[in-house]
Design a protein around this motif. Structure first.
Motif, PDB file in Angstrom:
ATOM      1  N   ARG A 167       0.829  -1.207   0.000  1.00  0.00           N
ATOM      2  CA  ARG A 167       0.000   0.000   0.000  1.00  0.00           C
ATOM      3  C   ARG A 167       0.868   1.263   0.000  1.00  0.00           C
ATOM      4  NH1 ARG A 167      -2.304  -3.295  -1.215  1.00  0.00           N
ATOM      5  NH2 ARG A 167      -2.061  -1.999  -3.055  1.00  0.00           N
ATOM      6  N   LEU A 168       1.923   1.255   0.791  1.00  0.00           N
ATOM      7  CA  LEU A 168       2.781   2.438   0.857  1.00  0.00           C
ATOM      8  C   LEU A 168       3.592   2.597  -0.426  1.00  0.00           C
ATOM      9  CD1 LEU A 168       3.987   2.220   4.566  1.00  0.00           C
ATOM     10  CD2 LEU A 168       2.154   3.614   3.607  1.00  0.00           C
ATOM     11  N   ALA A 169       4.042   1.492  -1.012  1.00  0.00           N
ATOM     12  CA  ALA A 169       4.756   1.571  -2.291  1.00  0.00           C
ATOM     13  C   ALA A 169       3.844   2.099  -3.386  1.00  0.00           C
ATOM     14  CB  ALA A 169       5.305   0.194  -2.667  1.00  0.00           C
ATOM     15  N   ASN A 170       2.592   1.707  -3.364  1.00  0.00           N
ATOM     16  CA  ASN A 170       1.619   2.211  -4.325  1.00  0.00           C
ATOM     17  C   ASN A 170       1.433   3.716  -4.169  1.00  0.00           C
ATOM     18  OD1 ASN A 170      -1.920   2.248  -4.499  1.00  0.00           O
ATOM     19  ND2 ASN A 170      -0.612   2.081  -6.284  1.00  0.00           N
ATOM     20  N   ASP A 179      -3.347   5.786   6.027  1.00  0.00           N
ATOM     21  CA  ASP A 179      -3.588   7.178   5.635  1.00  0.00           C
ATOM     22  C   ASP A 179      -2.615   8.116   6.341  1.00  0.00           C
ATOM     23  OD1 ASP A 179      -5.714   6.420   4.037  1.00  0.00           O
ATOM     24  OD2 ASP A 179      -7.233   6.844   5.553  1.00  0.00           O
ATOM     25  N   ALA A 180      -2.412   7.876   7.636  1.00  0.00           N
ATOM     26  CA  ALA A 180      -1.490   8.721   8.405  1.00  0.00           C
ATOM     27  C   ALA A 180      -0.059   8.554   7.922  1.00  0.00           C
ATOM     28  CB  ALA A 180      -1.595   8.377   9.891  1.00  0.00           C
ATOM     29  N   ALA A 181       0.299   7.334   7.540  1.00  0.00           N
ATOM     30  CA  ALA A 181       1.649   7.090   7.030  1.00  0.00           C
ATOM     31  C   ALA A 181       1.861   7.770   5.685  1.00  0.00           C
ATOM     32  CB  ALA A 181       1.882   5.585   6.900  1.00  0.00           C
ATOM     33  N   ILE A 182       0.852   7.717   4.811  1.00  0.00           N
ATOM     34  CA  ILE A 182       0.961   8.341   3.492  1.00  0.00           C
ATOM     35  C   ILE A 182       1.145   9.851   3.618  1.00  0.00           C
ATOM     36  CG2 ILE A 182      -0.365   8.850   1.392  1.00  0.00           C
ATOM     37  CD1 ILE A 182      -1.484   5.987   1.584  1.00  0.00           C
ATOM     38  N   ALA A 183       0.602  10.437   4.673  1.00  0.00           N
ATOM     39  CA  ALA A 183       0.756  11.872   4.875  1.00  0.00           C
ATOM     40  C   ALA A 183       2.217  12.286   5.010  1.00  0.00           C
ATOM     41  CB  ALA A 183      -0.036  12.313   6.105  1.00  0.00           C
ATOM     42  N   SER A 184       3.080  11.327   5.318  1.00  0.00           N
ATOM     43  CA  SER A 184       4.514  11.635   5.392  1.00  0.00           C
ATOM     44  C   SER A 184       5.058  12.123   4.056  1.00  0.00           C
ATOM     45  CB  SER A 184       5.302  10.397   5.841  1.00  0.00           C
ATOM     46  OG  SER A 184       4.993  10.051   7.168  1.00  0.00           O
TER      47      SER A 184
END
Length: 641
Positions: free
Chosen positions: A265-268, A303-308
């Motif tokens: 998910r984070l790589a995407n 979602d919170a991680a993607i905000a990085s």
């Protein structure tokens, strides 16, 4: 660039108080738009009978929208008006809009609405009139994605013959655009149909927004699942047409996954963030779909991680992204350890139809791989449960541990059935009582784990949902309990009379067809198994899609293998293997066994290929319920074990 997130409320209704409490957090993380996927989750004033029993009242939805606005978050409702319109078709009032018809011309129970139907724009007008006051971002999203049966209604045939499918789709987009413009709203659509119909882009109205979605990591350009993951780039043509371009990753699960595959998910998201910046996209939307089989708080951490990506550094590594996601949601304590543990869970993801099939039946997954691999997963999650975690994450790992234990149990029990049959065949009945007792004891131990998991799935569900709503994981446990009792009863009958071994059990049939399915060119292909009836017709017994939903499988060339199995009453039962959908696959190690005798087609290592790598048709022209290629094995080789 606008930064947006999405809540999929169409699969389940989240508690309003929980949703309201999260809005200040998302605002703090830098999100400024919220997309609400609704379908029948709201009681539309102009469409009585569409809302389901537990839908939000109009007052509740209005409160959600105004609270979001108070925190600087504009709301964009998603109102599906082509594909994914089962929420309309299910009602008697709108059933005739269905694109798909029976032989007598009546609408089928499932499908999508037809753009040519005289009442389609009527229902679109009603929906847009209702939803317009809630579009606080000045936009409405009308969906239009995955509309693979477009143009099949009798009313559509003349239009499609004149305009072509691309022109027919574009005409409908223009009709909806006029409705949205009349209400001073910008219209958004998903972009996947534009990959199928690139000629439609030249006929689209300027000023709309196209949301390009793809849920795997990629390099320069996204890829398209239904074309063997071919790379494509819509941005230049859309920009030239005056259409806003958005990039859309995904935060959560594919259908039955109990946890997000965090690294994927984070790589995407990283792939889409880079692309959005490179092409000057208007926005970046983190979508979320079908979260009803996992705890929504797990996707919130994503979602919170993607905000990085905008709060910290876009080149941040995935473990650090997830660590900061945990920090934002739960605080800094042990955030790093939790991030590493969740990333380790990715290596044992419960992903793909071959794994999910055990929710439906226990006799279609056994092969020569045995139980050892799944026992290793079981041990991993048992150890993971000793780590200090937020309650929802601990419950999610307990649930994943249960699924791993069930995977191991099913395969080991099938092995025990076959071993017991061999003992009788070799006249070694003296060893049978010990084996049967072992099987019964194993089932008793699993029953204890099963019973403990009721509280586990309730913890996952009730963190954001109401007790009165149906919990799909509870349903899984209920179905498992039925099979567990049937299997326990089968072994107890065997204790009294070993002729019971010659009958079918819940984990393996009297005879078992087994084959290894190889996917080298992933696409939207499915393998089917049919059984011939006395009148010569063929009855579909099993259909399994081969798509994997993982980064390592989302490529034009892959090496994917899964066992497929089916119980049969007799070794003489005629069966055939078929290919549905697009693409190709091959099968090997095809055999029929009762645990004692093994029948094979001619040639022990024969490998059979069905379909072709380059399909002459597209997904909208394929009936995915009909086999496009078949193979009927002829059993000629018999082996004794």
């Amino acid at each position: 660039m606008i930064r947006a997130f999405q809540w999929d409320l169409a699969r389940q209704v989240e508690r309003l108080d929980w949703l309201l409490a999260q809005l200040p957090k998302y605002s703090k993380w830098g999100y400024n738009e919220l997309y609400l996927h609704l379908e029948d989750a709201v009681d539309y004033p102009s469409l009585p009978g569409v809302a389901r029993r537990d839908a939000y009242s109009w007052r509740q939805l209005t409160r959600l929208v105004t609270t979001a606005q108070a925190h600087g978050i504009g709301v964009v409702p998603i109102v599906n008006l082509l594909g994914h319109t089962q929420y309309l078709i299910k009602t008697p009032e709108w059933r005739d809009l269905n694109e798909l018809r029976a032989a007598d011309g009546s609408p089928l129970p499932e499908g999508q609405i037809c753009p040519s139907h005289p009442r389609t724009l009527e229902v679109a007008t009603k929906l847009l009139d209702d939803i317009a006051p809630l579009c606080t971002a000045g936009k409405v999203h009308v969906g239009l994605d995955e509309s693979f049966v477009i143009g099949r209604h009798p009313l559509a045939r003349e239009d499609v013959a004149t305009l072509g499918l691309g022109g027919y789709f574009a005409r409908y987009v223009n009709e909806l655009h006029r409705l949205c413009t009349d209400r001073q709203l910008q219209m958004g659509i998903w972009a996947d149909m534009l990959v199928l119909f690139p000629d439609a882009i030249a006929e689209l109205p300027a000023g709309i927004a196209a949301y390009d979605w793809y849920y795997y990591a990629f390099g320069r350009s996204p890829r398209f699942e239904a074309q063997n993951f071919r790379a494509y780039d819509l941005a230049p043509k859309l920009r030239a047409r005056g259409i806003d371009y958005w990039g859309c990753p995904m935060n959560g699960a594919f259908r039955h996954e109990p946890l997000p595959v965090f690294g994927d998910r984070l790589a995407n998201a990283q792939s889409w963030w880079r692309r959005c910046r490179q092409v000057g996209a208007s926005g970046f939307l983190v979508t979320g779909w079908e979260p009803n089989r996992l705890a929504l708080e797990t996707t919130m951490v994503v979602d919170a991680a993607i905000a990085s990506l905008w709060l910290d550094d876009e080149d941040i590594d995935q473990v650090s992204m997830l660590e900061r996601g945990f920090t934002r949601v739960y605080g800094k304590r042990q955030a790093r350890e939790r991030a590493r543990l969740m990333m380790a869970c990715d290596e044992r993801a419960f992903s793909g139809y071959a794994r999910w099939e055990t929710h439906l039946h226990w006799d279609s997954c056994q092969g020569r791989d045995g139980a050892a691999l799944y026992a290793a997963d079981e041990r991993f999650f048992a150890r993971a449960l000793h780590q200090p975690l937020p309650s929802v994450f601990a419950a999610s790992l307990q649930w994943r541990h249960y699924l791993a234990a069930r995977d191991r149990l099913i395969r080991h029990q099938a092995q025990l059935v076959h071993r017991a049959r061999r003992l009788v065949h070799r006249d070694r009945r003296a060893l049978l009582p010990r084996l049967v007792n072992m099987a019964i004891d194993e089932l008793a131990a699993f029953r204890e784990l099963h019973d403990r998991c009721r509280a586990t799935v309730d913890t996952m569900w009730l963190s954001t949902r109401r007790q009165s709503q149906p919990n799909p994981n509870r349903r899984i446990l209920s179905d498992d309990l039925v099979r567990l009792r049937e299997l326990q009863g089968w072994w107890k009958k065997t204790q009294r009379d070993d002729t019971q071994l010659a009958t079918a059990s819940p984990v393996t049939g009297r005879w078992q067809l087994r084959l290894l399915v190889h996917t080298t060119h992933p696409n939207l292909q499915a393998v089917t198994v049919e059984i011939q009836q006395p009148d010569g017709s063929w009855r579909l017994e099993l259909q399994r899609y081969l798509i994997e939903f993982r980064n390592h499988a989302a490529r034009r060339r892959a090496r994917l293998r899964h066992w497929l199995s089916l119980p049969l009453d007799s070794a003489d039962t005629p069966v055939r293997i078929g290919l549905c959908g697009l693409g190709t696959f091959s099968i090997s190690d095809t055999h029929l066994t009762d645990g004692v005798t093994e029948w094979r087609p001619s040639g022990r290592y024969r490998r059979v290929k069905l379909g072709q790598t380059k399909d002459p048709v597209s997904i909208v022209e394929v009936d995915r319920t009909q086999a496009r290629a078949t193979w009927q094995p002829r059993w000629v080789t018999q082996l004794q074990r």
